[in-house]
Structure formats: structure tokens, C-alpha cells
Enzyme design. Structure first.
Site, short mmCIF file in Angstrom:
data_model
loop_
_atom_site.label_atom_id
_atom_site.label_comp_id
_atom_site.label_asym_id
_atom_site.label_seq_id
_atom_site.Cartn_x
_atom_site.Cartn_y
_atom_site.Cartn_z
N GLY A 199 0.69 -1.61 -0.32
CA GLY A 199 -0.30 0.06 -0.30
C GLY A 199 1.26 1.22 -0.35
O GLY A 199 1.60 1.32 0.47
N GLU A 442 -2.35 -10.46 4.34
CA GLU A 442 -1.69 -11.20 6.22
C GLU A 442 -1.45 -12.62 6.60
O GLU A 442 -1.99 -12.90 7.25
CB GLU A 442 -2.17 -9.90 6.66
#
Lengths: 678, 678
Positions: A199, A442
Site C-alpha cells: 500500500g 496477511e
């Protein structure tokens, strides 16, 4: 278009919604204080939120999805910067020199709504700063960590590559030490080695913390972190050897500017490898880290955050769908009567109330997880690592079940809004893509379930040998000791026991399958792969059993004494609904190990229908108690005033398409075609 | 950005994918011919597709999601018009004067990929023209129906309103007859009466077929259809009293230009009410329709289309995810070996192969449904309406189960692509929003399940009284006659029987609950509402039992003699997988009525794992047999050549964000902020 009135949104609350609030059996303010962990916290959050949301134009937020990818990214960067500036001003006003507002609240849920497409600097504050704090030497942190903290430079954390995600050892980016120049030389040797996804990497970073495989004299030393400058600080042009950009539009997180990064012989000083733990000296000697626990621990923390956040996302979707179900009237139950609020249809209640209960369940389970996190953290500081595998496994289990249940729940709620839930202005689709993203980031959910499965196999084996078990897997040993479930009574305690019993027996069967494969001569690895489906099933039930138990503890335990009787009744109803619906959901697993009669099943179905009826009058007050502001919800269907149709219509009028009555392409496109005599 | 090579996409097929094709046990060409209903059909489809897709730039299609809402709509209108022109040329070349290419193929799956955001004229060709053909008098069709067909004017069909969707009688738009001027006066009296959702209504229609409540002398005559001009033919400006526009961005169908329509005293000639059946004479006398069957029948047809289309959507997603799972390598099973193709992980097989099987299941079930449709249509033409309730109920059941299973399946497949499935360029999210939209449009799924539930109650009651039942609910009578299931053997036939038996018993229990409520004095309506959850469960199982049976018939029935042994083996494996996984999914329902031992369950789990292994070598060849072109799939992950990483990367390089190395906002936004010493 003919003329429309200036504001079509009434200043009053929809009477159907007001009626719900007036008729609730408990105080949603008390609920809100309980949900927020105290009146003072609630008050603080509301004050910060009011400060941050002042002067923000929600109309623009509702049109975000209509913008182009380029515009969305610019808008998000601008909003994120403005939000940082506001927080910083608040810090100055309230506690100059501190950090309790800026940057601490920068990724707090009170920020929701300010950057509805996602914050391109989110990874910088959620992960990069924390990684630098944990992995830099004090000198390194002084040199560049502080610069990031002060936003003098901006950056992100790059681990995932085009070809490798969850499997860390497979990463292909390499850093070779060159003792002649005292530098590392970084390369992404193949297309699949390009960093991909971080990101903010696209056009919102001039530095990047890069995870790369360290080589010294071509000797492999495993993955390490390197702080690499990627763009010029003044011009923002990519530095030589750096290939960087945005990865393109995604399903969600549309403003986060996820990027790619290729490196070709990019040289950085030796001192830009983070060296708090492992070290490379100028002569090329390598000092390995005394422990890899802290890297490990950062991942655990992120998973705790996900469980918490996804519970919030589900609560937000529940709020929108419940309010909308109170103001929409459709399909008479009795043809002689007025069309009812759709929430009066039992099938609609079945779409809404279980998701409200599930929001609570994960909210509470993640509280427990955070407690365990704190205990484990202080243990680690005292050199005790015993509970770490348990924490790792539990954080994975909650990350998996919460992300998948919340995604499925948001989608059920969206569908519960009918066609209007398909409108971007309902915000339901945006909440869905937020929730479902957590299933793959994740640690991909299936990979995590397989890891938990292996932990369960190990625990089962330990229990067989009489070795002590961590508290949250203690139930495995209990079931080994006492393999008889006893009688099904259907009490809450009994349902918790049943879920644990089922999880333990699924573990037992997976262990049996694994052992059988091993004794047939399969390798450990092949046997584990072939038992994969059973591993994932046992692991999922392990997570569910934990959620059963933490929810029941909160509602029935000593804390109930701190709450009013009326709030306790509502929480009890939500617990009852959660336990009954989940037990029914898992019935095919339960029935394999536990005897339930047809009457038992009938009773469960009756209890389900009874508790839906009990919750009906309180539903709106409960979601009010989640205490979301209109801007946080960012939804035409779910606003506090319940003026859903007016808001949907208002948003449509403001969409860019409608700013001209005839599209400019009409004369060049549609008109000649209609005249063309096809 | 540093320089990149001209084309980074190799001209060769990824070797891992080629290896799969070389190793298949059967001919994917034979599969494709079977799937397409014959070699000649397959050949025809491919020829048309090649003609239509020639010179289309897929690169632009892959960037569609990055455009703004306005740009997407213009692009979609342009592409839809170009496609119409191409089809028309093809018609001229191959069969001048006919209609077998244009307009017949305008909504055919071979069109997929040409208008990836959806066709703004789709509703015009799928619904409006058909409605006009069915409901116009010959004079009316000559006057304006033909004009629509020739695209001289363009239009849509408007039924749904802001406040009412599935419940037709609740519609609020009204048409009052004015005998003085021989006109109807149309009004949407409230905000909630605005027409809302029709595809193409926003800025792609100058006429609209409006469903409105007819009033003559303030006497209510029920809903009727009115053909209303909404925009000037020359200027496209909205006509007086017409408030029209786009409803804003949605989760999907981003190019379809769904619109709203408000009418204020809009006058149309009396002859613009469609009068093939009901009529209003100049003196205001009303002649009601001799039958409402045809209106009814149009809805049935649309639901048959949905079941078919959603099976295709699932097949497309299966193709993408399966090919990607063959070319991605990750996470070693054995640490000493090379990372495997992810399709070698059993848990990955479990994400892919069941969805391939489900695509087939619904493809075949909807064939059966179309046959029943044809039979019923010819019955109706002979004045026989007996099978209509059965057809209605079956089309609802398949619409519901196929839309919900395909949506959930596409999402599982998307998640099976890991993070990369979240990229718009994977096209998985677009397939998801296409699939899930069908859960709420054309009859919201829960409302339909409740209707089926009522049909089942009626059928159960008929069976109790010994009345004859329609063929597809015959099993209810059989279970009443012989309430003992007998022994579970686990054969395919036995599994079909078990699913029917379970559906019948769920119907029995719902009927019992309903009867108990009635005898406790609840009204019919309240009792039905309170039994809603059980209605929906029984209805869903009714649909599933039908899919079990049609899939088994196709694979084991006489048609198997027309196929090679190798193709039959593949179809048998897919049937085995479908029956076993669905039986396991529904196990909690089955176990309530049918005795299965622990060994039986163990055997089912083993069969599941065994058939996954059997399908592994054929998976790629099967999805090749679905015969989608790269443009139809429009996916960087699923192209025929398997160059997934190169295509993802190429799409990222071409995204508008990356056309400048430094965003133009840097100097005004990010740079001053970083210098501001926050």
C-alpha cells in the site's frame, strides 16, 4: 431534467425509525459505553470524531466510486494529508509535544469516512513505523526512522512479490553484500521477483523497507530488511535502477495506491540493513539474530488488528441493513393490512440479527486475544516464550474465522437490502470488499488453517504423551481423558462444551488419518498435504470453539454485575442467538460425535425463532449502540435519520453523469446510429 | 520509470499449462462439442466469435475499471453500438434479410468481452422487444414495436420503483384515463414511486415501457404497460414533465446506465397502452385480459435465462482460477523439492474442482428447465395450463440456487487466486458482481423461496388428499406413501433418492409447523410468515434435489452412449464429486432423516479425496472444454497461454496512473506536506 427542490432530504427522523428507538427495552447509550470499553472512551472517541469530521463534505465521499482510478488516488492522498494535519492540530491544542492524537489515532476507526477509499499512508503508520521501531538500531532510528515518523519522507513496507506471498522463504529479491564499497546491491532478478501489492508504494513513497534474501559471498543468510530510497526527495523521480508504479485498479481499497517495485543493481550503504538483531560487519562477517521472535510477533499483532477491524466492518454493515429494514415497507404479510417494515418478515430478521450477534462475538473474542497478546508480550520481555505458539495459533484462527464470517455476513446483509444494496451509495459493496480482502492478505486463510492444523496435531500428540498444554488447547487433553460427551442439555455451557468436544474429535480424526498415512509409508509432508482438508476443518472448529467460550464468559461472567439488567437481557439474547445459529450451522459436525434427538433439534429451531422475536424490538437500538457516525457509515441506506430514499435520490442527482441532461456523445454516437437504418 | 521491453508477454504457452494439456485423459474438443450441444453449434459459435472479436483491443477492456463512471458509460454505449453494427454486417454477409445474427445474437454469450461493463441496450433486446411482441396489438407493433427492433428509437422496460421491487401490486406509478382528450395521464406521485433501476434508462433511451396502475374514473384496474416517449428524438432532451437520469455507480454492470424516471402529468395517446390482452376503449370502458398467463410467462423465461447465464459465469471463473492454479507455484509440499503448482495442494483442488462440477450441474439442470419451458409453451398454445405452476416453481428454484451457488462459487474461486484475484485485471471481481446481482434482480431470492415454499405446502396437501402431482414434485407423494428411506448405500441413485427424501421431509416438517400454528389460531398469513425459515429451507432442498437428478440422468442415461468412454469417465468423476460434496454440505439435513454410520461418513470423505485426485490430471482440459476465448474471460490470470505474471504486469504498466512517473499533484500536495514539519 425538470427542476428539483434545493434539498430533498428532510431535517426530521423517519417516523418508523423513531418508533423503533422509542420502543427499545434498554439504553443504547449504555450499550455504546459498554461496546467502547467505558463512558470516558466513548466520550473521547466522539469528541475526536466530531473534530475530525467537521466541515467534511459527505456528498463528495458518496461520489468517490464514480471517479477514475487516477482521481480517486489523488483524492485519497489529499484527504489523508488533510486528516494528518487536523490530527496534528488537535495534538497541539490538547497535548502539545505528545503523540496520543498524532500519529496514534491516524489508523483508528474514528478516521473511517475521512478516507473512504483507504489511506495511501496506512501501511506507513500501521506497519513501517512499527517495523522500524522494532528492527532499527538506535542510531538507525535516529537517522531515518524519525524522519518517517515526522513525515519528512514517506514510505511503505514491501514483502509480497508477484510470484510469492505467504511463503516467505520463496521470496526472490536479493541483497548481495559488496565489501569493496561497503554496500548492499539489491536486485529483483525476474519478473516474478518484483515487489507487488504494498500500500502506498505506487506514487506515495520515496523510501521503502524491502524484505530481501541476504547473500554474503554468495552465501545465503535468509530474509532480512533493507531501507531503500526509491525516489528523489526533491523531484520524486524514480532513482536509477528503480522501476516503480501502481498495480492498477482493485476490487477495493481503491485509494490505497498499491504498487510494484523492481530493483536493478540498486546500491545502498551497509548501514541501511536494519541491524537491531542480525548484523553484517564491514568485513562481511555475519552475526545472526539471537531470536526471530520479534519478526514473528509483528505478524501476530497485525492479525489481532484484523480480527478487531473486521468485527467493526460487520457491525457497520449491520447498522446500515438494520436501519434500512426499519424504514422500508414491502410485501404485506396480511393483504388487508399496510405493508410492514421489512424487518417484520421473519426471514429478514434471520438475515440481520445473526450478523449483529456475530459482530459482538468477534469483538469480544478479539478483546481476549489482545489480553493474551499483552500477557505474551510481557512474558517475552522476561525471556519466556512458552505461550507464543498458542498466541500465534489463536491469532491465526481468529483472523481466519473473523475475516471469512464477516465477509459472508456483510454480503448477506447487503443482499438483505435487496437491489439497493448493489448501489455504491449504499456503501455495502465497499464494506464487503474491505471484509473479504482480509481473507487473503496477511496470511492467506487456507495457509493459516493448515498451520493451525499442524499446531493441533502437535498439541494432540503432546496430550497423548501427557505433556502439559496451553490453556486454549487444554480441551484436547480433557476430551482424551474423558471421551464421553455425556448428555446434550442445550444449555449455553453445554453448547460451548459441545463445540469444543466437536473440535477435539475433528482433531482426533485428522490425527488418525495422518497417522494412517504415515504408517502406510507416506512422507510426513505428503501425509500432511493429503490430510489438508481435515486439518482445515479441525482448525476452523478450534477457532469457533474459542469464540463460543469468550462470548459466553463475557455475558455470563462477573462483568455482568457492572451492567444494568436491561442491557444484560439484550446481551443474553444476542448470545443465545449466536450459540443456537452457530450450533445449527455446525450441526453436521456435531451430529457425528454427539447424540441429539429429533426433539432436541426441533427445540433448537424453536429457540432460534423465539430469540429472533425477542430481539426484534431492540434491533435498531442495538445498532445505534455501535455508535457509528453517518460519515463513518458513508451510506445512503443507513443514516441515523433513516431518510433512505431521499438520500439515494439525492446522491443520484449529484452523480457526474447527471450534470448534463444530454450526454455530449449523443450527437456523435447514438443519434447517427439511430438514423443509420440498421 | 526505467525502460521496459516492448512486449513482455511471451508468444509461447506457459510450459506448466502445456504439460497439463498434454497429460489429459480425454479430448477437450469432444468436451467442448458436448458442452455446446453439438459440433456444428460449437463451430458456429467460434466463427461468430472470431468475426466479432477481430480487431478488438483487449488492452482497453482490461483498463475499463480504471475509468470514471461517465467514461465507462460512454465507452459501453460506443462498444454496444459497434457490436450491433458488426452483427448487422455479418447478417448481411451470411443471410441478408434474416434475423439469425442481428439482432438474435446480440445478447448471446459470444458477445461477452465486447461490452465488459454490460450492454446499455441489453434490456432493450432481452426484455423490451419481447414484451412488445407479446403485449402489442399488430397495429401497435407496426407503429412503434418495429421502430424499436430497427433501433430507430431506443428504449427500456421500467417496472421497479425506488420503493417497490418484487411486490408488483405495491407499485405506485399511476396512469389515469382522460376520456376528454383520449389520453392517459401518467404520474409518479411520490419520491418512492420513481422508476429506479431499468438498464439503459439513464441516457440510452428515448422511449420507455412503463408499468403503471391503471385508473379509469378513479377506479383501480391493476398494473398495465404503457409505451411512453421520454426524450425528444432529435435533441434527446427530456420531454416536459419527465425527470430522468442515471442512478449512479453500482457494484457491477458498470456500463449499463441504469436510470430513474419521474413523471408529472405526462400525457400519452390512449393507443399507447399495450392492448393485445386488456383494453381501454375511447368511451372509457375497460375490457380485462382473458388471461394473465403471458405476463407471468415472460418472468419465467427470464429466470430460465438467469440459471443458464450464471452457470456460464461460474464456468468462466473456474477456467480462470484453474489455469492460474496450474501456472502458479508456491509453498513446497516437500521442502527438498521444487515448489509445486498450487493445484497440487489438496486444499486448492477442493476450491477448484467442486465449482467446475457445479457449473456442469446447473448447465444441465437448466437444459431440463428449457425443455420443460418448451413443453409448457406448446401446452399453453393448446390452452393447457396445468404445468405452469410447476414450471414457475422450478424456474424460481433454479434461479435461486444457481444464483446463490454461482456467486458463492465465483468468490471461492477468486479467493483461490490469492491476493491477485483482488486485482480488477483478474476479472474475478467483475464475474462475482455479475453472479451475485442475480440474487436480487428478477425476483429477490428469499421472496422466491417463500413462493416455492407455498407451492410445496400446496403440493404436500394435494398429495395427502391423493390428488395427482406434477412430475417434479411427485417425490413428495412417494415419500408420503413410503416414509421409510431404507438403507443408505451411497450409490449415485441412492444419493439422489436421499436428497429428494430430505427435501420431502423438510416439506413435511414445515407443513407440520404451519398446521400447528393454524390450529393455535394464527391467521394463514401470520402462520406462513412465522414458518418462513422452514419454507425457505424446504424450497432450497427442492431445487437441489432436482439438480441432483438432472445431472445424474445426463451422465448415466442413454446419452452416455453418444460419448466416448474417456469423456464419460470425466463426466462421471464430476458427477461423483458434485453428489458427494453436496451431500456432505447438506449432511445436517440428511442426518435428521437418514441413518448414516460413522463408517458411511468416513467413506464419503474418502470418496471426496479420491475423486479430487482423479480429476487433477484433467482439470485444465475440462476448463479448456468450456471454450471461452481470452476476450470473453478478459482476465490477466486466466488466458489460454497461461502467461499470468506477464499479463498482470503488462496491464499494470498500461494503467493510466503509470503514464507519468511523477503524479501532477506531487508539487502541490505531497511535497509541501513533507516539507511542512508536521
Amino acid at each position: 431534467m425538470t427542476s428539483t427542490p434545493k434539498s430533498i432530504i428532510p431535517a426530521t427522523v423517519n417516523p418508523d425509525l423513531q418508533k423503533e428507538r422509542d420502543g427499545a427495552s434498554f439504553s443504547s447509550e449504555e450499550f455504546a459505553a459498554w461496546w467502547s470499553k467505558g463512558e470516558n472512551v466513548l466520550k473521547f472517541n466522539r469528541e475526536v470524531r466530531a473534530y475530525m469530521q467537521k466541515d467534511v463534505d459527505q456528498g463528495e465521499m458518496l461520489q468517490l466510486q464514480a471517479k477514475s482510478h487516477v482521481e480517486i488516488n489523488e483524492f485519497s492522498q489529499r484527504s489523508a494529508i488533510e486528516a494528518a494535519q487536523k490530527l496534528r492540530r488537535l495534538q497541539q491544542e490538547r497535548n502539545p509535544g505528545g503523540d496520543d492524537y498524532w500519529p496514534k489515532l491516524y489508523d483508528h476507526p474514528v478516521m473511517w469516512g475521512l478516507v473512504p477509499g483507504g489511506n495511501p499512508f496506512g501501511v506507513m503508520y500501521v506497519m513501517l513505523v512499527k517495523a522500524l521501531q522494532a528492527q532499527c538500531t538506535p542510531e538507525q532510528y535516529e537517522e531515518f526512522g524519525k524522519r518517517v515518523e515526522r513525515f519528512e519522507i514517506c514510505g511503505t513496507y514491501a514483502q509480497t512479490e508477484l510470484g510469492h506471498g505467504t511463503f516467505l522463504r520463496g521470496l526472490e529479491t536479493r541483497a548481495d553484500f559488496d565489501p569493496k564499497t561497503d554496500e548492499f546491491v539489491l536486485n529483483t532478478p525476474k519478473l516474478s521477483s518484483y515487489k507487488w501489492w504494498p500500500g502506498g508504494l505506487g506514487h506515495s513513497s520515496n523510501y521503502c523497507l524491502v524484505m530481501a534474501q541476504l547473500y554474503i559471498n554468495n552465501q545465503f543468510k535468509g530474509p532480512h530488511m533493507f531501507f531503500v530510497q526509491v525516489r528523489d526527495e526533491e523531484t520524486f523521480e524514480p532513482l536509477p535502477g528503480v522501476h516503480i508504479g501502481d498495480i492498477g485498479k482493485k476490487m477495493g481499497f481503491i485509494g490505497v495506491n498499491n504498487g510494484f517495485l523492481g530493483l536493478k543493481n540498486v546500491r545502498i550503504p551497509r548501514t541501511r540493513m536494519l541491524m537491531r538483531h542480525a548484523k553484517v560487519n564491514a568485513d562481511g562477517t555475519y552475526v545472526s539474530s539471537p531470536t526471530n521472535v520479534l519478526t514473528y510477533f509483528a505478524m501476530v499483532r497485525t492479525r489481532c488488528v484484523i480480527a478487531k477491524n473486521n468485527a467493526y466492518v460487520l457491525a457497520a454493515a449491520s447498522t446500515i441493513a438494520t436501519r434500512y429494514s426499519a424504514v422500508r415497507r414491502q410485501s404485506p404479510i396480511n393483504p388487508k393490512e399496510r405493508e410492514p417494515q421489512i424487518m417484520d418478515h421473519v426471514t429478514q430478521q434471520m438475515k440481520l440479527f445473526p450478523e449483529i450477534a456475530t459482530s459482538l462475538a468477534y469483538h469480544l473474542a478479539s478483546d481476549y486475544l489482545w489480553n493474551l497478546y499483552d500477557v505474551t508480550l510481557s512474558d517475552i520481555e522476561n525471556g519466556k516464550y512458552e505461550r507464543l505458539p498458542e498466541l500465534h495459533s489463536l491469532s491465526c484462527a481468529l483472523k481466519v474465522t473473523c475475516s471469512s464470517d464477516s465477509a459472508a455476513g456483510v454480503e448477506r446483509l447487503r443482499l438483505g437490502c435487496g437491489g439497493h444494496g448493489y448501489l455504491s451509495s449504499s456503501n455495502m459493496s465497499n464494506l464487503y470488499v474491505l471484509a473479504t480482502a482480509a481473507c487473503t492478505y496477511e496470511g492467506e486463510n487456507t495457509v493459516l488453517l493448515l498451520q493451525i492444523g499442524r499446531f493441533l496435531m502437535k498439541s494432540w500428540r503432546s496430550a497423548l504423551s501427557g505433556a502439559p498444554l496451553a490453556p486454549t488447547v487444554q480441551y484436547l487433553a480433557e476430551v482424551q481423558k474423558n471421551p464421553d460427551f455425556g448428555t446434550w442439555t442445550g444449555s449455553w455451557e453445554n453448547m460451548v462444551k459441545a463445540m469444543k468436544y466437536t473440535a477435539a474429535n475433528k482433531t482426533r480424526l485428522a490425527f488418525k488419518s495422518l497417522s494412517a498415512r504415515l504408517s502406510r509409508g507416506e512422507t510426513e509432508e505428503n501425509a500432511a498435504n493429503h490430510t489438508g482438508i481435515e486439518f482445515t476443518q479441525a482448525a476452523e472448529l478450534h477457532g469457533r470453539a474459542f469464540v463460543f467460550s469468550s462470548f459466553t464468559d463475557e455475558v455470563t461472567g462477573p462483568k455482568s454485575k457492572t451492567r444494568s439488567a436491561s442491557l444484560n437481557r439484550v446481551l443474553e439474547n444476542l448470545l443465545e442467538l449466536y450459540l443456537v445459529k452457530e450450533t445449527l450451522n455446525q450441526m453436521s459436525n456435531l451430529l457425528r460425535f454427539i447424540q441429539l434427538t429429533d426433539t432436541d433439534l426441533r427445540i433448537l429451531q424453536d429457540r432460534l425463532e423465539t430469540v429472533l422475536t425477542k430481539l426484534r424490538p431492540d434491533a435498531v437500538a442495538i445498532v445505534d449502540g455501535f455508535d457509528f457516525s453517518d460519515l463513518q457509515l458513508n451510506s445512503t441506506l443507513g443514516s441515523f435519520d433513516g431518510n433512505a430514499y431521499e438520500r439515494m435520490f439525492d446522491a443520484a442527482l449529484k452523480t457526474p453523469m447527471n450534470q448534463k441532461s444530454v450526454p455530449k456523445s449523443f450527437n456523435e454516437l447514438l443519434k447517427p446510429f439511430m438514423k443509420s437504418n440498421i
